[in-house]
Design a protein around this motif. Structure first.
Motif, short mmCIF file in Angstrom:
data_model
loop_
_atom_site.label_atom_id
_atom_site.label_comp_id
_atom_site.label_asym_id
_atom_site.label_seq_id
_atom_site.Cartn_x
_atom_site.Cartn_y
_atom_site.Cartn_z
N ALA A 235 -100.10 -6.03 -35.52
CA ALA A 235 -100.37 -7.47 -35.48
C ALA A 235 -99.93 -8.20 -36.74
CB ALA A 235 -101.87 -7.71 -35.23
N TRP A 236 -99.79 -7.48 -37.85
CA TRP A 236 -99.52 -8.14 -39.14
C TRP A 236 -98.18 -7.76 -39.77
CZ3 TRP A 236 -103.10 -11.21 -42.19
CH2 TRP A 236 -104.29 -11.48 -41.53
N CYS A 237 -97.59 -6.65 -39.38
CA CYS A 237 -96.49 -6.11 -40.18
C CYS A 237 -95.11 -6.20 -39.50
CB CYS A 237 -96.80 -4.66 -40.58
SG CYS A 237 -98.36 -4.53 -41.50
N PHE A 238 -95.05 -6.86 -38.36
CA PHE A 238 -93.74 -7.12 -37.75
C PHE A 238 -93.36 -8.57 -38.02
CE2 PHE A 238 -95.03 -3.37 -35.44
CZ PHE A 238 -93.84 -2.69 -35.19
N GLU A 239 -92.08 -8.79 -38.29
CA GLU A 239 -91.60 -10.16 -38.44
C GLU A 239 -91.36 -10.77 -37.06
OE1 GLU A 239 -91.55 -11.49 -41.45
OE2 GLU A 239 -92.29 -9.55 -42.14
N THR A 240 -91.17 -12.09 -37.03
CA THR A 240 -90.99 -12.74 -35.74
C THR A 240 -89.70 -12.29 -35.04
OG1 THR A 240 -90.10 -14.63 -36.96
CG2 THR A 240 -92.35 -14.82 -36.16
N ASP A 241 -88.74 -11.76 -35.81
CA ASP A 241 -87.52 -11.27 -35.17
C ASP A 241 -87.66 -9.83 -34.69
OD1 ASP A 241 -87.50 -9.75 -37.46
OD2 ASP A 241 -85.59 -10.48 -38.23
N GLY A 242 -88.87 -9.27 -34.80
CA GLY A 242 -89.12 -7.93 -34.30
C GLY A 242 -88.99 -6.83 -35.35
N ALA A 243 -88.48 -7.19 -36.53
CA ALA A 243 -88.29 -6.17 -37.58
C ALA A 243 -89.63 -5.77 -38.20
CB ALA A 243 -87.37 -6.72 -38.67
N PHE A 244 -89.77 -4.47 -38.44
CA PHE A 244 -90.98 -3.99 -39.11
C PHE A 244 -90.84 -4.19 -40.61
CE2 PHE A 244 -93.76 -0.75 -40.99
CZ PHE A 244 -94.94 -1.06 -40.33
N ASN A 245 -91.88 -4.75 -41.23
CA ASN A 245 -91.86 -5.01 -42.66
C ASN A 245 -92.70 -3.94 -43.37
OD1 ASN A 245 -92.43 -5.94 -45.28
ND2 ASN A 245 -92.04 -8.06 -44.67
N ALA A 246 -92.04 -2.93 -43.90
CA ALA A 246 -92.75 -1.79 -44.50
C ALA A 246 -93.51 -2.19 -45.75
CB ALA A 246 -91.76 -0.67 -44.82
N THR A 247 -93.06 -3.24 -46.43
CA THR A 247 -93.79 -3.72 -47.61
C THR A 247 -95.18 -4.20 -47.22
OG1 THR A 247 -91.71 -4.42 -48.59
CG2 THR A 247 -93.72 -5.35 -49.52
N LYS A 248 -95.24 -4.96 -46.13
CA LYS A 248 -96.55 -5.45 -45.66
C LYS A 248 -97.47 -4.28 -45.30
CE LYS A 248 -95.03 -9.98 -43.99
NZ LYS A 248 -94.79 -10.86 -42.83
N ALA A 249 -96.90 -3.30 -44.61
CA ALA A 249 -97.70 -2.14 -44.20
C ALA A 249 -98.20 -1.37 -45.43
CB ALA A 249 -96.87 -1.23 -43.30
N ARG A 250 -97.29 -1.19 -46.38
CA ARG A 250 -97.65 -0.44 -47.59
C ARG A 250 -98.78 -1.15 -48.33
NH1 ARG A 250 -95.84 -1.37 -52.55
NH2 ARG A 250 -94.06 -2.60 -51.83
N LEU A 251 -98.68 -2.47 -48.46
CA LEU A 251 -99.71 -3.22 -49.17
C LEU A 251 -101.04 -3.20 -48.41
CD1 LEU A 251 -97.55 -6.24 -50.37
CD2 LEU A 251 -98.70 -4.53 -51.82
#
Lengths: 326, 326
Positions: A235-251
């Motif tokens: 719910a929080w770590c994917f960007e609107t274009d569908g890309a996974f943001n590993a920085t958000k997940a790591r934090l």
């Protein structure tokens, strides 16, 4: 957005008199949430949220939800606390529906959370898990692995209307998850629906932001603690274009682990839990998509967003994909 | 109910910085109104209403509406006043739409107004008419008699979908109203949409209620003053079972006349004006009924309610039917 029940002013008036909250000066239906009717109620003493529980909430479960909020708020978690009426009861009745007033929490939610918000979320979630540990109530998660197959069977005949690949992919995934869903991970009180619109933030004097409120505990249940994280990875770590943001997940995971360390098995299970979480929202969204009447006052959410998220997690070989060192 | 535009938190943040209103602590979409997107905006200094003007409002007319609210509020009328930005401009832009922040008014509206509310409404309307007299702006009423025939022609081909009697009745009524619509009655600034949801009340210390706010001036225009009363005879004085409540009408008109006396021609014209007002809402409701997409986020209002009201006024022989002595 939804306000299903319009509350006549005279009924509101006599309802409010059952409380010691002062005189009602304003009451506005809030165009958020899809499960219940929510009103921002202002009195000469302050702001409150009035909720009328609509048919998607089982009245028998309301004492659990309200009791949990009271428990967490009493322990200092920033969450709504039920306001009891003059007779001590918080769960009451209005317009023929179960109804409750809870405290109002200031804050704004972020539709596009930034990395620092994910970190703050991780910390708040760990705090919630710790403070929920001694809550007496228990509620099985009806939307965990055991509940997915019945949902799938309900949507299967028309799943092709959404996407032809949906049914075969879900069938395989369900087989795998049912066979390998973990049973030995730490269990406790989880929120189970901690999407961005359920997390409020306020600026701090230092120029950052802090979590000012966790709301909407109406999916809260007793389940694997790390499953709450898995839901938020989606719910929080994917960007609107569908890309996974590993920085958000790591934090998010890092901030969580500082308050509540994750065991080796919990970390190792994260990709599987995230697949389960993706499947859970894929299934409920697909169900709603197929069963929302055309004239309904709610916006349907795209099930395929969660199909794409599911595929991402399927492609991982371990929790390293979430940006964390094991 | 409607919030057409979701305002991302970062856009809200930079928008709010254009004002001297303090720090945003909460912003909730309000599930009321069908024309615009409204948010209840709370800052550390107070409450405000943020409105994004959607496509049904002509941007060129916004300076009239905002100027009028400013004019009336400056003269002490309880109505929202536009809050200018730091550069002095009240009409701004947000999410690609014209947008404005206005003051928040406490109060609750009454879905089923009682006779005393009708009296308070009459007094407040007269005050508004008097305070609007020296407003410099002018705006023709596009929904008065000249606008009804085009509306009728637009719905005529499908009017039978609503009721078979609709088209013939409206055709006759239009002929009559076009031929006899008064042109010599006092004209001024009218609200033109003073339905119960646009009138807020608060309790008084004496145990009664006072009008605490008139809102939603986005139909305001220059027209026959008594036509505002005619609109409210329809909107406030019928019971939910369709019965006309002459006591409510008598109190509304009586309270109005105490502040702004009605001339003999104005009184005599009331039944005709009330027929016109009923036809106006019958036509726009019928138009919306036939043209609201099935999936729209607004509730359609029943046009036939206004057909029945029209028939009531048609049966009157004079203003005595509204409970007043001529």
């Amino acid at each position: 957005m939804a306000v299903y029940t319009e509350v006549p002013d005279d009924e509101l008036d006599s309802f409010a008199r059952e409380y010691d909250i002062g005189r009602v000066v304003s009451c506005k239906g809030i165009a958020e949430g899809v499960e219940n009717s929510n009103y921002l109620l202002q009195t000469d003493r302050g702001s409150y949220i009035l909720t009328l529980y609509e048919k998607r909430v089982d009245p028998a479960e309301l004492p659990f939800f309200l009791g949990l909020m009271e428990h967490l708020a009493a322990r200092g978690l920033a969450c709504p606390t039920p306001i009891p009426g003059r007779d001590g009861r918080a769960l009451r009745s209005l317009c023929g529906r179960p109804a409750a007033i809870v405290s109002f929490l200031a804050g704004v939610w972020h539709a596009r959370p930034r990395p620092e918000h994910c970190a703050a979320l991780g910390e708040a979630m760990a705090e919630m898990h710790l403070k929920g540990a001694d809550f007496g109530g228990r509620r099985p998660n009806s939307l965990s692995v055991a509940g997915w197959r019945p949902l799938f069977e309900a949507i299967r005949p028309r799943a092709g209307q959404i996407d032809p690949s949906l049914a075969p992919l879900v069938a395989d995934e369900l087989d795998l998850l049912e066979a390998s869903w973990p049973s030995d991970l730490p269990v406790g009180l989880i929120h189970a629906d901690l999407f961005p619109d359920n997390v409020f933030f306020l600026p701090t004097d230092a120029g950052g932001e802090r979590v000012s409120g966790l709301i909407d505990f109406y999916f809260a249940c007793t389940d694997i603690l790390a499953y709450d994280l898995a839901i938020c990875l989606n719910a929080w770590c994917f960007e609107t274009d569908g890309a996974f943001n590993a920085t958000k997940a790591r934090l998010m995971l890092g901030a969580y682990r500082k308050r509540r360390p994750l065991s080796e098995p919990e970390l190792a299970a994260l990709p599987l839990l995230a697949r389960g979480a993706a499947l859970r929202f894929l299934l409920t969204r697909a169900y709603d998509w197929l069963n929302t009447p055309a004239g309904a006052l709610v916006k349907r959410k795209d099930p395929l967003e969660y199909l794409r998220k599911l595929r991402f997690h399927q492609g991982l070989t371990g929790p390293g994909g979430y940006g964390i060192a094991p």
